[in-house]
Enzyme design. Structure first.
Site, PDB file in Angstrom:
ATOM      1  N   CYS A 162       0.797  -1.226   0.000  1.00 16.88           N
ATOM      2  CA  CYS A 162       0.000   0.000   0.000  1.00 16.88           C
ATOM      3  C   CYS A 162       0.830   1.277   0.000  1.00 16.88           C
ATOM      4  O   CYS A 162       0.270   2.373  -0.123  1.00 16.88           O
ATOM      5  CB  CYS A 162      -0.948   0.004   1.200  1.00 16.88           C
ATOM      6  N   HIS A 294      -3.225   7.915   5.695  1.00 17.49           N
ATOM      7  CA  HIS A 294      -3.395   6.598   5.083  1.00 17.49           C
ATOM      8  C   HIS A 294      -4.828   6.130   5.323  1.00 17.49           C
ATOM      9  O   HIS A 294      -5.478   5.628   4.406  1.00 17.49           O
ATOM     10  CB  HIS A 294      -2.377   5.614   5.651  1.00 17.49           C
ATOM     11  N   GLU A 305      -2.196   5.271  13.275  1.00 14.30           N
ATOM     12  CA  GLU A 305      -1.787   6.480  12.559  1.00 14.30           C
ATOM     13  C   GLU A 305      -2.044   7.728  13.393  1.00 14.30           C
ATOM     14  O   GLU A 305      -1.193   8.629  13.459  1.00 14.30           O
ATOM     15  CB  GLU A 305      -2.530   6.581  11.229  1.00 14.30           C
ATOM     16  N   LYS A 326      -9.801   7.862   1.010  1.00 14.71           N
ATOM     17  CA  LYS A 326     -10.192   6.482   0.719  1.00 14.71           C
ATOM     18  C   LYS A 326     -11.681   6.268   0.966  1.00 14.71           C
ATOM     19  O   LYS A 326     -12.288   5.351   0.414  1.00 14.71           O
ATOM     20  CB  LYS A 326      -9.381   5.507   1.570  1.00 14.71           C
ATOM     21  N   HIS A 331      -9.541   2.000  -1.430  1.00 19.18           N
ATOM     22  CA  HIS A 331      -8.102   1.802  -1.235  1.00 19.18           C
ATOM     23  C   HIS A 331      -7.526   1.172  -2.496  1.00 19.18           C
ATOM     24  O   HIS A 331      -7.789   0.016  -2.801  1.00 19.18           O
ATOM     25  CB  HIS A 331      -7.885   0.885  -0.034  1.00 19.18           C
ATOM     26  N   PHE A 390       1.284  -3.100   4.545  1.00 19.00           N
ATOM     27  CA  PHE A 390       1.604  -4.427   5.044  1.00 19.00           C
ATOM     28  C   PHE A 390       3.093  -4.683   4.825  1.00 19.00           C
ATOM     29  O   PHE A 390       3.680  -4.259   3.823  1.00 19.00           O
ATOM     30  CB  PHE A 390       0.813  -5.495   4.297  1.00 19.00           C
TER      31      PHE A 390
END
Length: 402
Positions: A162, A294, A305, A326, A331, A390
């Site tokens: 990502c 994010h 975050e 998003k 996403h 990830f």
């Protein structure tokens, strides 16, 4: 070190088939997540996504090109055409030799994988098309961009899940800043909204069945999207000498690895990337006005975050605006940071902060100004764009108003 500016932007995503359409959707807080229209959708548990609607590949590419271009490559080329046209650059001679392509993608040609696995395993075909490999490889989009525009400098693809787009743009920034390149085409793309792509993500149990609600206490997971965002990063004096319209200055980046867990995010890792972006940019914390988060809409990501932002910015965190787009486009995995950079440019150029739509309930663990549901007019001079992936891969970009 050279100054790096953005002189072109292009996109196609669920919110629009161009930058103006996308920014209009952001300003109006329009959510473009809906029911998926894909083969075998009835066999999926998750049936929503930020799908690009009304995309006519046959109207944009000839038959031979379509045989070579996976959907993620098609999106890339459409966005690149818009960005390079806006920049006004024509690549020949020294400029061609000193310009290249760095793009991000996590999955590459997922649709091609899916189609051909179906042919071989379900339909029991004994052969596949001879262009399957060049169509599905992760560097396909970067290669086709370099060939279409005669870009002979450094060209490659970054795959960090990502964070792929942000890592790609960070590399492009570094190459122009160091003088290796005069201009770089950069950003990212993704198209995982096919049966196999969605089915794989279902297995992670991080997907929402109904909506993406970042930072809201009742959030229940992420929603996938698709599309591409492409930018022209150019050396400032080169852009100035030809009278280019400068969209924003890229002033720095930060990158870090959690080195902790393959799926669970680390507050410390995210904080290090943010802090490095500030240090690399020579910015004070209180100069930042907006952060494009994010913000995936998962419980773990959002609270981690927010904690990282609070740790880095201290009391100034309460003065920051932070939002996740998003919630509107989904996403895009490896392409997501490139779409989100458009929100940062809009904040700098238009003084409009894109909202976090779908926000319903305050969460004490996300107690920041998340610009809920409606866009906000605000004067902003510096923005950050966060991407955390990830594998613990983190990349943050810093942009300044010109």
């Amino acid at each position: 070190m050279k100054q790096v500016v953005i002189t072109g932007a292009g996109t196609i995503n669920a919110m629009g088939h161009s930058v103006p359409e996308t920014l209009r959707s952001m300003r109006e807080g329009q959510c473009h997540i809906g029911q998926l229209d894909i083969r075998d959708v009835d066999r999926l548990d998750i049936q929503i996504g930020g799908q690009v609607r009304g995309f006519d590949a046959e109207g944009r590419f000839n038959r031979q090109q379509i045989s070579l271009y996976d959907r993620f490559t098609q999106f890339t080329l459409v966005a690149a055409r818009e960005a390079i046209t806006q920049s006004g650059l024509e690549f020949s001679g020294e400029l061609a030799a000193k310009s290249g392509v760095v793009l991000g993608t996590a999955g590459g040609g997922v649709s091609t994988w899916d189609d051909n696995y179906r042919l071989v395993y379900e339909e029991r075909k004994s052969r596949v098309h001879p262009f399957v490999v060049p169509k599905l490889m992760n560097n396909a989009a970067a290669s086709h961009v370099s060939m279409e525009w005669n870009l002979k400098g450094p060209s490659f693809t970054v795959a960090t899940a990502c964070a792929s787009s942000n890592h790609a743009m960070a590399q492009a920034f570094a190459m122009v800043q160091s003088g290796v390149s005069l201009a770089m085409i950069t950003g990212g793309s993704e198209s995982m909204l096919c049966f196999g792509g969605v089915k794989a993500w279902e297995g992670l149990r991080v997907m929402s069945h109904d909506a993406c609600r970042p930072f809201s206490a009742n959030r229940n997971g992420m929603v996938q999207g698709e599309g591409a965002g492409i930018f022209v990063f150019e050396e400032f004096n080169h852009a100035k000498s030809r009278g280019a319209d400068i969209l924003a200055e890229v002033v720095g980046m930060g990158m870090s690895s959690d080195a902790a867990d393959i799926v669970m995010p680390s507050k410390q890792g995210a904080a290090r990337a943010i802090s490095q972006a500030l240090k690399n940019s020579r910015l004070d914390r209180d100069e930042i006005g907006y952060i494009n988060a994010h913000g995936t809409g998962t419980v773990a990501n959002d609270k981690t975050e927010c904690a990282a932002v609070a740790d880095v910015f201290g009391p100034h965190a309460d003065q920051l605006m932070i939002s996740s787009t998003k919630s509107m486009h989904g996403h895009l995995i490896g392409g997501t940071g490139a779409i989100e950079l458009l929100a940062c440019i809009m904040a700098l150029r238009e003084g409009v902060i894109a909202p976090t739509v779908g926000y319903e309930e305050p969460d004490p663990e996300c107690a920041l100004d998340v610009v809920p549901n409606e866009a906000r007019d605000a004067k902003v001079n510096v923005t950050l764009s966060n991407a955390f992936a990830f594998g613990g891969m983190n990349a943050v970009l810093a942009l300044r108003k010109v």
